[in-house]
Each structure stands twice: as C-alpha cells, then as structure tokens.
Design an enzyme around this catalytic site. Structure first.
Site, short mmCIF file in Angstrom:
data_model
loop_
_atom_site.label_atom_id
_atom_site.label_comp_id
_atom_site.label_asym_id
_atom_site.label_seq_id
_atom_site.Cartn_x
_atom_site.Cartn_y
_atom_site.Cartn_z
N ASP A 55 9.99 -3.29 -8.06
CA ASP A 55 10.78 -3.86 -7.08
C ASP A 55 11.72 -3.14 -6.65
O ASP A 55 12.51 -2.57 -7.62
CB ASP A 55 11.42 -5.32 -8.03
CG ASP A 55 12.07 -6.25 -6.92
OD1 ASP A 55 10.77 -6.89 -6.05
OD2 ASP A 55 13.24 -6.28 -6.61
N LYS A 61 3.74 1.67 -1.43
CA LYS A 61 4.15 1.87 -2.67
C LYS A 61 3.05 2.43 -3.58
O LYS A 61 3.41 3.48 -4.27
CB LYS A 61 4.56 0.65 -3.48
CG LYS A 61 5.95 -0.01 -3.36
CD LYS A 61 6.06 -1.27 -4.25
CE LYS A 61 7.21 -1.86 -3.88
NZ LYS A 61 7.43 -3.29 -4.59
N PHE A 96 7.23 4.83 4.30
CA PHE A 96 6.91 3.35 4.97
C PHE A 96 8.12 2.72 4.86
O PHE A 96 9.17 3.34 4.66
CB PHE A 96 5.96 2.73 3.76
CG PHE A 96 6.43 2.51 2.50
CD1 PHE A 96 7.23 1.22 2.20
CD2 PHE A 96 6.43 3.33 1.62
CE1 PHE A 96 7.57 1.03 0.89
CE2 PHE A 96 6.99 3.41 0.20
CZ PHE A 96 7.51 2.15 -0.03
N GLY A 97 8.32 1.38 5.21
CA GLY A 97 9.38 0.56 5.16
C GLY A 97 10.61 1.43 6.09
O GLY A 97 10.37 1.63 7.23
N TYR A 98 11.67 1.44 5.43
CA TYR A 98 13.08 1.86 5.77
C TYR A 98 12.97 3.20 5.71
O TYR A 98 14.25 3.89 6.18
CB TYR A 98 14.13 1.05 4.93
CG TYR A 98 14.10 -0.38 5.08
CD1 TYR A 98 14.77 -1.06 6.18
CD2 TYR A 98 13.71 -1.03 4.11
CE1 TYR A 98 14.60 -2.19 6.29
CE2 TYR A 98 13.88 -2.53 4.16
CZ TYR A 98 14.27 -3.09 5.31
OH TYR A 98 14.16 -4.64 5.45
N GLU A 136 6.38 -15.77 -7.70
CA GLU A 136 7.45 -16.19 -7.10
C GLU A 136 8.49 -15.31 -7.43
O GLU A 136 9.12 -15.16 -8.57
CB GLU A 136 7.71 -17.53 -7.32
CG GLU A 136 8.48 -18.44 -6.15
CD GLU A 136 9.15 -19.70 -6.87
OE1 GLU A 136 10.11 -19.99 -6.20
OE2 GLU A 136 8.28 -20.33 -7.81
N LYS A 160 9.36 13.85 -1.45
CA LYS A 160 10.01 12.44 -1.44
C LYS A 160 10.01 11.92 -2.99
O LYS A 160 10.72 11.44 -3.42
CB LYS A 160 9.44 11.32 -0.64
CG LYS A 160 9.89 9.97 -0.49
CD LYS A 160 9.49 9.08 0.20
CE LYS A 160 10.00 7.51 -0.27
NZ LYS A 160 9.26 6.50 0.18
N GLU A 219 0.80 -1.28 0.04
CA GLU A 219 -0.04 -0.02 -0.13
C GLU A 219 0.84 1.34 -0.02
O GLU A 219 0.41 2.40 -0.57
CB GLU A 219 -0.90 0.02 1.23
CG GLU A 219 -2.04 -1.06 1.18
CD GLU A 219 -3.02 -0.74 0.14
OE1 GLU A 219 -3.29 0.53 -0.44
OE2 GLU A 219 -3.40 -1.92 -0.40
P1 ITT Z 1 5.10 -5.84 -3.87
O1 ITT Z 1 6.16 -7.04 -4.29
O2 ITT Z 1 3.69 -6.54 -3.75
O3 ITT Z 1 5.28 -4.76 -4.73
P2 ITT Z 1 6.69 -5.75 -1.61
O4 ITT Z 1 6.72 -4.73 -0.35
O5 ITT Z 1 7.30 -7.22 -1.22
O6 ITT Z 1 5.49 -5.59 -2.38
P3 ITT Z 1 9.41 -5.53 -2.84
O7 ITT Z 1 9.80 -6.93 -2.80
O8 ITT Z 1 9.81 -4.57 -3.98
O9 ITT Z 1 7.89 -5.24 -2.51
O10 ITT Z 1 10.41 -5.03 -1.47
C1 ITT Z 1 10.65 -3.46 -1.37
C2 ITT Z 1 10.96 -3.46 -0.20
O11 ITT Z 1 11.89 -2.42 0.12
C3 ITT Z 1 9.78 -2.75 0.97
O12 ITT Z 1 9.05 -3.75 1.37
C4 ITT Z 1 10.30 -1.58 1.79
O13 ITT Z 1 10.72 -2.49 2.67
C5 ITT Z 1 11.78 -1.29 1.13
N1 ITT Z 1 11.32 -0.19 0.45
C6 ITT Z 1 11.34 0.18 -1.18
N2 ITT Z 1 11.04 1.41 -1.55
C7 ITT Z 1 10.94 2.03 0.05
C8 ITT Z 1 10.73 3.29 0.09
O14 ITT Z 1 10.43 4.36 -0.82
N3 ITT Z 1 10.83 3.76 1.26
C9 ITT Z 1 10.96 2.42 2.34
N4 ITT Z 1 11.34 1.44 2.09
C10 ITT Z 1 11.21 0.93 0.75
#
Ligand code: ITT
Length: 208
Positions: free
Chosen positions: A73, A14, A164-166, A42, A187, A12
């Site tokens: 990705d 992304k 989100f994420g990192y 996969e 951003k 979400e």
């Molecule tokens: P989909 O494969 O369904 O798109 P996913 O979260 O599994 O979702 P990825 O395999 O591409 O996607 O993993 C990307 C990860 O990298 C994501 O879960 C974050 O932890 C990190 N990431 C990528 N872009 C980021 C951003 O803009 N800000 C923070 N973390 C990010």
C-alpha cells in the site's frame, strides 16, 4: 523457502517494479491475476500499514498452504496539502481519473508555492502473511509490515514517461529530475518500494 510469492496487487506499474526488485530471491513471484485470485478487498484502514495488511490477509485467505503473500500500500504525501493525497492516492479525484488530470490538479494546487514548501514523499508499506504450520519463534512473525520512503518535491510541470502514477510530478534533488525520468533500475534503487521490499526480503530470509 516456500514455493512462490503471491503479490496482492492489481496495479501493473507496481507489479513491474516488484518483479525486478525481488528478482534475486529466486522464487517465482505471481500477481493475483496470474494466481487466479480476485478477492473483493475493502481498503478501509487509516494508515498505509493497515491497508497493506488488509490486502495481504484477503489474498492469503484464498492462497495455497505454501504461499507467501505480500501486499503493497503506497502513496504520495505532499506536505503543503496536509499530506494529501496520502492513503487516498489511488482514489484521488476518482479511481478512473487519468494521472494527467490528477497530476495537473496537484500542480495547480501548488500554484505560487516556492520550492522549499513543495516537499513531498512517496511512502510504501509492504505487508507479509507467511504460510501457517511453521514454527515461528514469535506468533507476530507470521505477519509483519515494513515501510520505505523517498523524499522529494513536487515540480512545476510533468516530466518523463517511465514509472506510473504520480512519478512525472515527483522530483528528486539527487538527480534533479522526476522519478518518471529515471530508468527503472535507478528508481528501484532509491524508491520507497525498493527500500520496503529489500527490508521485507531480509526479514523473509531470517524467518523462512
Ligand atoms: P493495489 O491496491 O491493487 O495494489 P492501487 O493502485 O489501488 O493498487 P494503492 O491503493 O496502494 O494501490 O495506491 C497507490 C497509489 O499511489 C498508486 O495508484 C499511485 O497513484 C501512487 N503511487 C504509489 N507508488 C507510486 C510510485 O512508485 N510512483 C508513482 N505513483 C505511485
């Protein structure tokens, strides 16, 4: 231009950014969920580009004949940790582990490491699979992958609640703060995803 873009992601965070960045294309952008598509994917590629293409192809196989399918990705490469977590960013410490824990762990692994050695980047590969039946000049134009990156460093603490994420541990010198402290417009203007999606948009405009 085709009727719609299907974006092959279940993330979400992304999806929010993708919608904003592609807003001016004037074409509806749907998530897989909105399109009612949920293929088993996969991600067994060894690069961001390969994994992006795997996702885009898997969704294209279930999409309508007019749909443009895009996939992202992405991940974080930390130089001092041999570019970890890299393509395993989502799976690092387990897919269901909270980012509080993942981020704290990465900061801990950099304990005592000076700023010059804390360099890192976010990488984003965007893959496109275009609808069949058009006269593409080159066959490879039906599928393409572009990459965007943003350079920064890993901070000493988590800061900010946007993104989100990192994002809370990824700091950019230009702003002297983490990408979780930036508003989404800023951003998207400087980010790996913003850069890759704008390249993708240019390419789509040429091809469609
Ligand atoms: P989909 O494969 O369904 O798109 P996913 O979260 O599994 O979702 P990825 O395999 O591409 O996607 O993993 C990307 C990860 O990298 C994501 O879960 C974050 O932890 C990190 N990431 C990528 N872009 C980021 C951003 O803009 N800000 C923070 N973390 C990010």
């Amino acid at each position: 231009m085709s009727e719609r873009i299907l974006f092959a992601t279940g993330n979400e965070g992304k999806m929010r950014e993708v919608r904003m960045i592609l807003e001016n294309m004037n074409i509806p952008v749907l998530s897989m969920k909105e399109a009612g598509i949920d293929p088993v994917i996969e991600e067994n590629g060894s690069t961001f580009e390969e994994n992006a293409l795997i996702k885009a192809r898997a969704v294209a196989a279930c999409a309508g004949p007019q749909d443009i399918v895009l996939a992202d990705d992405s991940g974080l490469e930390i130089d001092h940790l041999n570019k970890e977590p890299g393509i395993y960013s989502a799976r690092y410490m387990g897919e269901d582990t909270s980012y509080r824990i993942k981020n704290a762990n990465l900061i801990k692994r950099l304990d005592g490491v000076p700023k010059e050695q804390r360099t890192a980047r976010f990488v984003c590969a965007i893959a496109a699979v275009l609808p069949p039946g058009r006269k593409y000049e080159k066959l490879e134009d039906r599928e393409f992958v572009v990459r965007g990156t943003i350079e920064g460093y890993i901070g000493w603490e988590e800061r900010g609640t946007n993104g989100f994420g990192y994002d809370p541990i990824f700091y950019v010198d230009e702003f002297g703060c983490s990408t979780a402290e930036l508003d989404s417009e800023t951003k998207n203007r400087i980010s790996h995803r913003g850069k890759a999606l704008r390249l993708c948009e240019e390419r789509l405009k040429e091809l469609l």
